[in-house]
Design an enzyme around this catalytic site. Structure first.
Site, PDB file in Angstrom:
ATOM      1  N   HIS A   1     -11.210  -7.843   6.632  1.00 12.33           N
ATOM      2  CA  HIS A   1     -10.405  -9.032   6.867  1.00 12.33           C
ATOM      3  C   HIS A   1     -10.032  -9.065   8.336  1.00 12.33           C
ATOM      4  O   HIS A   1      -9.855  -8.055   8.986  1.00 12.33           O
ATOM      5  CB  HIS A   1      -9.192  -9.144   5.958  1.00 12.33           C
TER       6      HIS A   1
ATOM      7  N   ASN B   1       0.786  -1.240   0.000  1.00 11.20           N
ATOM      8  CA  ASN B   1       0.000   0.000   0.000  1.00 11.20           C
ATOM      9  C   ASN B   1       0.817   1.290   0.000  1.00 11.20           C
ATOM     10  O   ASN B   1       0.518   2.212   0.736  1.00 11.20           O
ATOM     11  CB  ASN B   1      -0.967   0.006   1.198  1.00 11.20           C
TER      12      ASN B   1
ATOM     13  N   SER C   1      -5.978 -10.156   3.709  1.00 12.23           N
ATOM     14  CA  SER C   1      -5.334  -8.842   3.711  1.00 12.23           C
ATOM     15  C   SER C   1      -4.260  -8.780   2.623  1.00 12.23           C
ATOM     16  O   SER C   1      -3.758  -9.816   2.165  1.00 12.23           O
ATOM     17  CB  SER C   1      -4.717  -8.573   5.073  1.00 12.23           C
ATOM     18  N   THR C   2      -3.934  -7.563   2.240  1.00 13.34           N
ATOM     19  CA  THR C   2      -2.879  -7.366   1.241  1.00 13.34           C
ATOM     20  C   THR C   2      -1.583  -8.055   1.686  1.00 13.34           C
ATOM     21  O   THR C   2      -0.893  -8.673   0.889  1.00 13.34           O
ATOM     22  CB  THR C   2      -2.615  -5.864   1.071  1.00 13.34           C
TER      23      THR C   2
ATOM     24  N   HIS D   1      -0.472   1.794  12.342  1.00 14.97           N
ATOM     25  CA  HIS D   1       0.510   1.864  11.256  1.00 14.97           C
ATOM     26  C   HIS D   1       1.809   2.479  11.755  1.00 14.97           C
ATOM     27  O   HIS D   1       1.763   3.386  12.581  1.00 14.97           O
ATOM     28  CB  HIS D   1      -0.010   2.774  10.130  1.00 14.97           C
TER      29      HIS D   1
END
Ligand code: CDP
Length: 326
Positions: free
Chosen positions: A300, A133, A244-245, A279
């Site tokens: 997710h 991302n 999830s990514t 984050h």
């Protein structure tokens, strides 16, 4: 709830660092890790029954996209914009990983656990590095490193952080971000919603205008590959609408890497005695989410994924790094 790039509604709820989370963390920290090459090969061949990254992961200039779009991930995601021929001919002629293998890989998630981890050097020492991302590296080098071979880019990032590149200041910070990755491939999911398709066109036009080439851009097909990947995870008792990514990157890593190290995968607001933001670059959070709270989760289920990663770690299939790097 708001729609994400896959046309899915996200919902948020608070994740707590409860006794269960704590016990899992302890289990990981106390385990003496040893790589299990056979286990990883086994995982790889199991996954290959569901999808083939070499064939499905990115789009090349001569792809017949209609042929690829056999199955959509989301019922809502019906958009199917074909890439205009002028742009399409600028796409790479080769798939992203045409039978490449790498000895060691770093897969970097975006958890705040990376703050003060000093993991940068270790992450960069790998032969291949995945990031998610459009994550920040500048200013965080010591903890997250800079090596970026693949970075995912959800089209909504263009609106959320770069004002759709309308202003010069936004263009400049977008370009600075690209430069900070050095040699990189931008991995962009395409073909899910109309919004995504439109945005992807804009990104391609942008690269065409500014660089006259797309060598750094790959259009990814998660709209096509995600259901297959979810089917695989169902066999591993992970029942998620969309993984999830970060876990998606693990799937790719499992195909091309001989040893996988994962950093920044930690969905809890606390690690041992330290509280941590969701984050590592907290300024990157979506400011429009006024219900942002520490440890929100998306649709997710990151805590479930954490338990999965714990199992993979204990089995020697990945090494999940928590806390400080040596
Ligand atoms: O928005 P999205 O969940 O797709 O990803 P992100 O927040 O940009 O972070 C990238 C990936 O890192 C996620 O997909 C998760 O796999 C992982 N992550 C995590 O495990 N724990 C966190 N606190 C944040 C991210």
């Amino acid at each position: 709830a708001q729609e994400d790039d896959y046309g899915e509604e996200s919902y948020y709820s608070i994740v707590r660092y409860d006794d269960k989370a704590k016990a899992n963390v302890e289990e990981i920290l106390q385990h003496h890790w040893a790589a299990n090459k056979t286990g990883l090969l086994q995982t790889r061949s199991e996954m290959r029954k569901f999808f083939n990254p070499y064939k499905m992961i990115t789009m090349t200039s001569d792809d017949d996209t209609r042929g690829q779009l056999k199955r959509f991930y989301s019922a809502k995601a019906k958009a199917m914009t074909l890439i205009p021929p002028g742009l399409r001919k600028l796409l790479p002629t080769k798939q992203l990983f045409s039978n490449q293998y790498f000895k060691t890989c770093s897969v970097v998630g975006n958890s705040g656990i990376l703050i003060n981890s000093s993991c940068g050097a270790e992450i960069d020492a790998a032969d291949f590095a995945f990031r998610c991302n459009f994550a920040t590296v500048k200013g965080y080098e010591k903890d997250v490193g800079t090596k970026t071979d693949v970075i995912t880019f959800n089209p909504s990032i263009l609106d959320r952080f770069y004002g759709r590149l309308k202003k010069d200041t936004d263009k400049k910070s977008f370009e600075e971000r690209l430069v900070s990755y050095g040699k990189y491939v931008l991995w962009i999911p395409i073909f899910s919603t109309h919004y995504v398709s439109r945005t992807v066109h804009e990104i391609l036009e942008y690269f065409n205008l500014n660089f006259k080439r797309f060598t750094n851009v790959q259009l990814a097909f998660p709209g096509n590959i995600l259901p297959d990947i979810s089917d695989y995870w169902l066999t591993q008792a992970i029942d998620e609408e969309r993984i999830s990514t970060g876990l998606l990157m693990f799937n790719i890593a499992a195909t091309i890497c001989e040893e996988i190290h994962m950093y920044g995968f930690y969905p809890f607001p606390q690690f041992q005695e330290t509280s941590i933001p969701y984050h590592y670059d907290d300024s990157r959070r979506n400011k429009t989410r006024n219900n942002y709270d520490y440890g929100y989760r998306r649709f997710h289920q990151l805590p479930d994924e954490f338990v999965l990663l714990k199992k993979l770690h204990k089995a020697g299939i990945v090494k999940l790094h928590l806390g400080k790097c040596p």
